[in-house]
Write an enzyme that holds these catalytic residues in place. Structure first.
Site, mmCIF file in Angstrom:
data_model
loop_
_atom_site.group_PDB
_atom_site.id
_atom_site.type_symbol
_atom_site.label_atom_id
_atom_site.label_comp_id
_atom_site.label_asym_id
_atom_site.label_seq_id
_atom_site.Cartn_x
_atom_site.Cartn_y
_atom_site.Cartn_z
ATOM 1 N N HIS A 82 -2.785 -43.228 21.267
ATOM 2 C CA HIS A 82 -1.820 -44.299 21.022
ATOM 3 C C HIS A 82 -1.545 -44.985 22.350
ATOM 4 O O HIS A 82 -1.336 -44.326 23.369
ATOM 5 C CB HIS A 82 -0.508 -43.733 20.470
ATOM 6 C CG HIS A 82 0.539 -44.792 20.281
ATOM 7 N ND1 HIS A 82 0.565 -45.625 19.186
ATOM 8 C CD2 HIS A 82 1.576 -45.181 21.063
ATOM 9 C CE1 HIS A 82 1.573 -46.468 19.297
ATOM 10 N NE2 HIS A 82 2.208 -46.227 20.423
ATOM 11 N N ASP A 161 10.243 -45.564 9.267
ATOM 12 C CA ASP A 161 10.124 -46.289 10.537
ATOM 13 C C ASP A 161 10.066 -47.794 10.302
ATOM 14 O O ASP A 161 10.598 -48.564 11.099
ATOM 15 C CB ASP A 161 8.898 -45.827 11.334
ATOM 16 C CG ASP A 161 8.830 -46.549 12.673
ATOM 17 O OD1 ASP A 161 9.771 -46.378 13.464
ATOM 18 O OD2 ASP A 161 7.879 -47.302 12.904
ATOM 19 N N ARG A 168 16.459 -51.835 14.192
ATOM 20 C CA ARG A 168 16.707 -51.668 15.631
ATOM 21 C C ARG A 168 16.381 -52.948 16.397
ATOM 22 O O ARG A 168 17.058 -53.294 17.360
ATOM 23 C CB ARG A 168 15.862 -50.502 16.176
ATOM 24 C CG ARG A 168 16.393 -49.137 15.736
ATOM 25 C CD ARG A 168 15.367 -48.050 15.998
ATOM 26 N NE ARG A 168 14.926 -48.024 17.370
ATOM 27 C CZ ARG A 168 13.672 -47.756 17.761
ATOM 28 N NH1 ARG A 168 12.738 -47.454 16.872
ATOM 29 N NH2 ARG A 168 13.348 -47.763 19.030
ATOM 30 N N SER A 183 10.018 -42.848 16.535
ATOM 31 C CA SER A 183 9.285 -43.934 15.877
ATOM 32 C C SER A 183 7.769 -43.767 16.103
ATOM 33 O O SER A 183 6.971 -43.772 15.157
ATOM 34 C CB SER A 183 9.784 -45.272 16.438
ATOM 35 O OG SER A 183 8.934 -46.312 16.082
ATOM 36 N N LYS A 187 4.716 -41.638 13.385
ATOM 37 C CA LYS A 187 3.486 -42.287 12.893
ATOM 38 C C LYS A 187 2.267 -41.468 13.290
ATOM 39 O O LYS A 187 1.307 -41.346 12.527
ATOM 40 C CB LYS A 187 3.403 -43.723 13.434
ATOM 41 C CG LYS A 187 4.436 -44.636 12.773
ATOM 42 C CD LYS A 187 4.459 -46.034 13.364
ATOM 43 C CE LYS A 187 5.267 -46.137 14.599
ATOM 44 N NZ LYS A 187 5.766 -47.406 15.020
HETATM 45 N N1 URA Z 1 6.796 -48.993 19.362
HETATM 46 C C1 URA Z 1 7.105 -48.303 18.229
HETATM 47 O O1 URA Z 1 6.237 -48.070 17.402
HETATM 48 N N2 URA Z 1 8.367 -47.898 18.070
HETATM 49 C C2 URA Z 1 9.354 -48.129 18.950
HETATM 50 O O2 URA Z 1 10.470 -47.720 18.741
HETATM 51 C C3 URA Z 1 9.033 -48.850 20.116
HETATM 52 C C4 URA Z 1 7.725 -49.273 20.291
#
Ligand code: URA
Length: 432
Positions: A82, A161, A168, A183, A187
């Site tokens: 990621h 999320d 957010r 978050s 994932k």
């Molecule tokens: N990227 C994400 O996937 N989540 C966040 O909270 C911030 C950046």
């Protein structure tokens, strides 16, 4: 249990129980808890933080809010990466075939670009025939037979999320380490891989602007991932200036192929090698020295390039672009940007250069915008290079628009001075 009491407890600095966190996530995801209460809790978490136990629980509950991909058949071989996002970041397209050629199993879901940063799925769409959607069975079968597949995000992965991030974003609660950790890591957990390598970008073009913030986020994600049973590593890498030389979808595919053909040295190759080496070392439980050798061999021997061809063709793409890049979308027009003074390139603002590429059509300002797969920028000079008047700084590629604003934006991003700059490190830190 009442949402009011959960908000009040966190507002007063208390530690939420796993029952309270599960209550919030389940009921917020199914619409029983309204946005105003969820935003109050997000703000309380923003100010009060979370303990490790709370963050682990929040991450697991979010990962459980939708489907989880089952990669258990691959045992310890499954791996994912990621990146927190940057300009010119085509590392997945290079790292995945390297690792798959060494025996890792990469079933990867990637995103699209938004704003000044690009997305892997858009880049892959510049390959004729490449299917960015596969059924779950096809996705797993291809990972089994080829060793890798990269598709767009599908199914109902982490719906909690999707709702929370949108909330957010409009309530000034994005910049919270436990919330970002849950978050991103929810994932990654839902995507199922047992090894996860994170590329946390730091600098002007990145989400994390300071080394300290990037380090805190990386440490938090590695810690939570390990507590959730995954093998974890994070690299903190520079995003003050763009990665590699090419920005724009088909242009980045061309550059990825150059790295796998072993025709390119420099920052992009170095970051990809570092990420791939971390992955290989965790997957096979071998030393970093040994994994670095395997990664170098995979590039130099051409095995990673063959794996790329096999992957693209398995996924419906026309692999002939690997030998003939002109088969990729190509812009009708180009504009050279010429240097007007002598000196050294002291900085290149990645965010502004990303915006210049969006102005050329290579990226989108809002989710609904379409993009021009052939547009973008090839940078001929990078930070630390000496330049003289008349040198080519960069070439802009575009179609039916006028490139002057993008050129001005590019020029405003590049600083030249008489003194050779001290360069930023490419990799600031590794956390395992
Ligand atoms: N990227 C994400 O996937 N989540 C966040 O909270 C911030 C950046």
């Amino acid at each position: 249990m009442r949402m009011y009491d959960i908000i009040q407890k966190k507002r007063n600095g208390g530690e939420l129980s796993s029952e309270e966190i599960a209550f919030f996530i389940n009921r917020y995801t199914n619409g029983e808890i309204p946005d105003y209460q969820a935003s109050a809790l997000m703000m309380a978490i923003y100010f009060r933080g979370m303990t490790d136990a709370e963050t682990v629980c929040l991450t697991e509950c979010m990962a459980d809010s939708g489907d989880r991909i089952d990669l258990s058949r691959f045992g310890d071989l499954s791996a994912d990466k990621h990146s927190t996002g940057g300009v010119g970041d085509k590392t997945s397209i290079i790292v995945a075939p390297i690792v798959a050629s060494i025996g890792g199993k990469i079933a990867k879901m990637s995103g699209r670009g938004l704003g000044h940063t690009g997305g892997t799925v858009d880049k892959l769409e510049s390959i004729s025939g490449y299917k960015t959607e596969l059924s779950p069975d096809e996705f797993i079968a291809q990972t089994e037979s080829v060793g890798m597949a990269i598709i767009g995000q599908t199914g109902n992965l982490v719906p909690a999320d999707k709702k929370l991030y949108a909330l957010r974003d409009v309530t000034a609660t994005v910049e919270s380490i436990p919330l970002i950790t849950s978050s991103i890591m929810s994932k990654k957990l839902a995507a199922g891989a047992s090894t996860i390598v994170l590329d946390v970008k730091v600098g002007g073009g990145a989400f994390m602007k300071t080394e300290r913030d990037a380090e805190l986020l990386a440490e938090s994600m590695v810690n939570i991932g390990k507590k959730c049973g995954r093998k974890m590593a994070a690299l903190i890498t520079d995003m003050n200036s763009p990665l590699g030389n090419n920005i724009g979808n088909s242009l980045e595919i061309v550059e990825a192929v150059e790295v796998l053909k072993n025709k390119k040295t420099g920052d992009l190759r170095d970051v990809c090698k570092a990420l791939a080496s971390q992955m290989v070392s965790l997957i096979f439980d071998i030393s970093l020295d040994e994994s670095e050798k395997k990664v170098e061999d995979a590039i130099v021997s051409g095995l990673a390039l063959s794996k790329m061809r096999e992957w693209i063709e398995a996924q419906g793409g026309d692999g002939r672009f690997i030998d003939d890049p002109s088969l990729l979308p190509t812009a009708k027009n180009s504009l050279d940007i010429i240097c007007e003074t002598d000196g050294y390139i002291t900085s290149m603002n990645a965010e502004k250069i990303g915006i210049a590429s969006v102005m050329l059509g290579a990226g989108r300002e809002s989710k609904e915008d379409s993009i021009d797969l052939s547009a973008g920028i090839v940078m001929n000079k990078k930070v630390g290079d000496s330049v003289t008047k008349g040198d080519l700084l960069a070439t802009l590629y575009y179609n039916d628009l006028s490139p002057e604003k993008a050129r001005d934006c590019y020029l405003s991003a590049v600083s030249i001075s008489g003194d050779k700059p001290t360069e930023n490190p490419l990799i600031y830190k590794t956390i395992r």
